[in-house]
Design an enzyme around this catalytic site. Structure first.
Site, PDB file in Angstrom:
ATOM      1  N   GLU A  84      41.168  44.769  20.630  1.00 46.21           N
ATOM      2  CA  GLU A  84      41.984  45.872  20.297  1.00 46.21           C
ATOM      3  C   GLU A  84      41.498  47.133  21.183  1.00 46.21           C
ATOM      4  O   GLU A  84      41.894  47.988  21.219  1.00 46.21           O
ATOM      5  CB  GLU A  84      41.788  46.222  18.915  1.00 46.21           C
ATOM      6  CG  GLU A  84      40.771  46.418  18.185  1.00 46.21           C
ATOM      7  CD  GLU A  84      40.604  47.037  16.896  1.00 46.21           C
ATOM      8  OE1 GLU A  84      40.427  48.020  16.266  1.00 46.21           O
ATOM      9  OE2 GLU A  84      41.499  46.317  15.975  1.00 46.21           O
ATOM     10  N   GLU A 122      61.466  35.491  14.460  1.00 43.65           N
ATOM     11  CA  GLU A 122      62.400  35.116  13.487  1.00 43.65           C
ATOM     12  C   GLU A 122      63.749  35.620  14.025  1.00 43.65           C
ATOM     13  O   GLU A 122      64.778  35.264  13.204  1.00 43.65           O
ATOM     14  CB  GLU A 122      62.143  35.698  12.148  1.00 43.65           C
ATOM     15  CG  GLU A 122      60.794  35.250  11.528  1.00 43.65           C
ATOM     16  CD  GLU A 122      60.352  35.708  10.248  1.00 43.65           C
ATOM     17  OE1 GLU A 122      60.908  36.992  10.071  1.00 43.65           O
ATOM     18  OE2 GLU A 122      59.908  35.029   9.418  1.00 43.65           O
TER      19      GLU A 122
END
Length: 309
Positions: free
Chosen positions: A118, A87
């Site tokens: 992870e 963004e």
């Protein structure tokens, strides 16, 4: 068996006594229980305001010297980092390479859970090499529990490469990270409404923190005028309209003149404001803006006051 046999010491994995009967609650009660938990997030983030400000200053210094802001995380934390990075170009006109999001499991993990990603410490370290991290960069690791192996390895590798490092966590981080990261941001949001579901309060707090870091850094770099996004990239009808309205308001001109100024400014709303407000051509406006370090307020004075709705 004792309590210590099954109780995880990580705060994000502990049970919340306020929601222990959520499974028998009515729909409205579920909404109220979750809303009450969410209402605690802003205060928890506020308590970390000084550490967040330190992180912003670290990022500003990096960007001023050609460095980057690099987010790294897994699962929800990783997705939120990629979202914040994505963004920045349309909001602040930054190149996509300036703010980068790295997630365990790669692009596929943005839309589907990649099990085990992870836990891959080798991948975490390798991701920093792939991103070509240098001493000019700042790497912000997001790990709700503070113990995510991928993030720990990424931060460790980033430190070895000389980069600044920031950890955002909602539990007590490992001692080695607490002692070696330049900044540790630790909003204590407490146990989740659903035990261990860190996409809830921890995820909300992560978005709060990352939004503040990136927005704060861009403000400090002169990418806003008052509270207007003057470095936005007008790549849609909505953003083109917003850019024109900003020039109209700040320059005191009608839409046709605002549109013409933006076109003459090569699409730069910031430059168009200087042109419209001072009544000068692009080349002179660019010199004025450059002399002001890219800050519109320094170039043309205060923006118009906000008109109440």
């Amino acid at each position: 068996m004792t309590t210590s046999d099954f109780r995880d010491p990580r705060l994000t994995e502990q049970r919340n006594p306020r929601t222990e009967r959520i499974d028998v609650a009515s729909t409205l009660e579920i909404v109220d229980l979750m809303n009450a938990e969410d209402a605690t997030v802003a205060a928890a983030v506020h308590r970390e305001r000084e550490r967040i400000a330190e992180a912003i200053d670290l990022v500003v210094a990096a960007l001023q010297h050609g460095g980057r802001l690099i987010y790294v995380g897994a699962g929800t934390s990783g997705r939120l980092g990629v979202l914040d990075a994505a963004e920045c170009p349309p909001t602040f006109g930054t190149p996509p390479s300036t703010v980068v999001g790295v997630i365990a499991g790669g692009a596929a993990a943005l839309v589907k859970s990649v099990e085990g990603a992870e836990d891959d410490v080798n991948a975490g370290a390798a991701a920093m090499d792939t991103a070509a991290v240098t001493a000019q960069d700042v790497v912000v690791g997001t790990a709700a529990s503070g113990t995510t192996p991928y993030v720990r390895a990424a931060l460790s590798r980033a430190q070895t490469l000389g980069a600044g490092t920031v950890l955002v966590t909602f539990s007590t981080p490992p001692k080695v990270l607490a002692e070696t990261c330049d900044v540790v941001i630790q909003p204590i949001v407490g146990p989740e409404a659903l035990t261990g579901s860190t996409r809830l309060k921890a995820g909300t707090a992560t978005k709060f923190v990352l939004n503040t870091i990136s927005t704060g850094a861009m403000i400090r770099l002169g990418k806003v005028y008052g509270n207007l996004m003057v470095d936005l990239m007008a790549l849609s009808d909505k953003l083109r309209d917003r850019g024109e309205r900003i020039v109209m308001e700040c320059g005191g001109v009608d839409r046709n003149k605002a549109r013409a100024a933006i076109e003459q400014a090569g699409g730069s709303v910031k430059l168009a404001i200087v042109m419209a407000k001072k009544g000068i051509r692009r080349e002179e406006a660019q010199r004025v803006l450059d002399d002001a370090g890219g800050f519109v307020r320094r170039a043309v004075g205060d923006p118009p006051p906000v008109t109440p709705p």
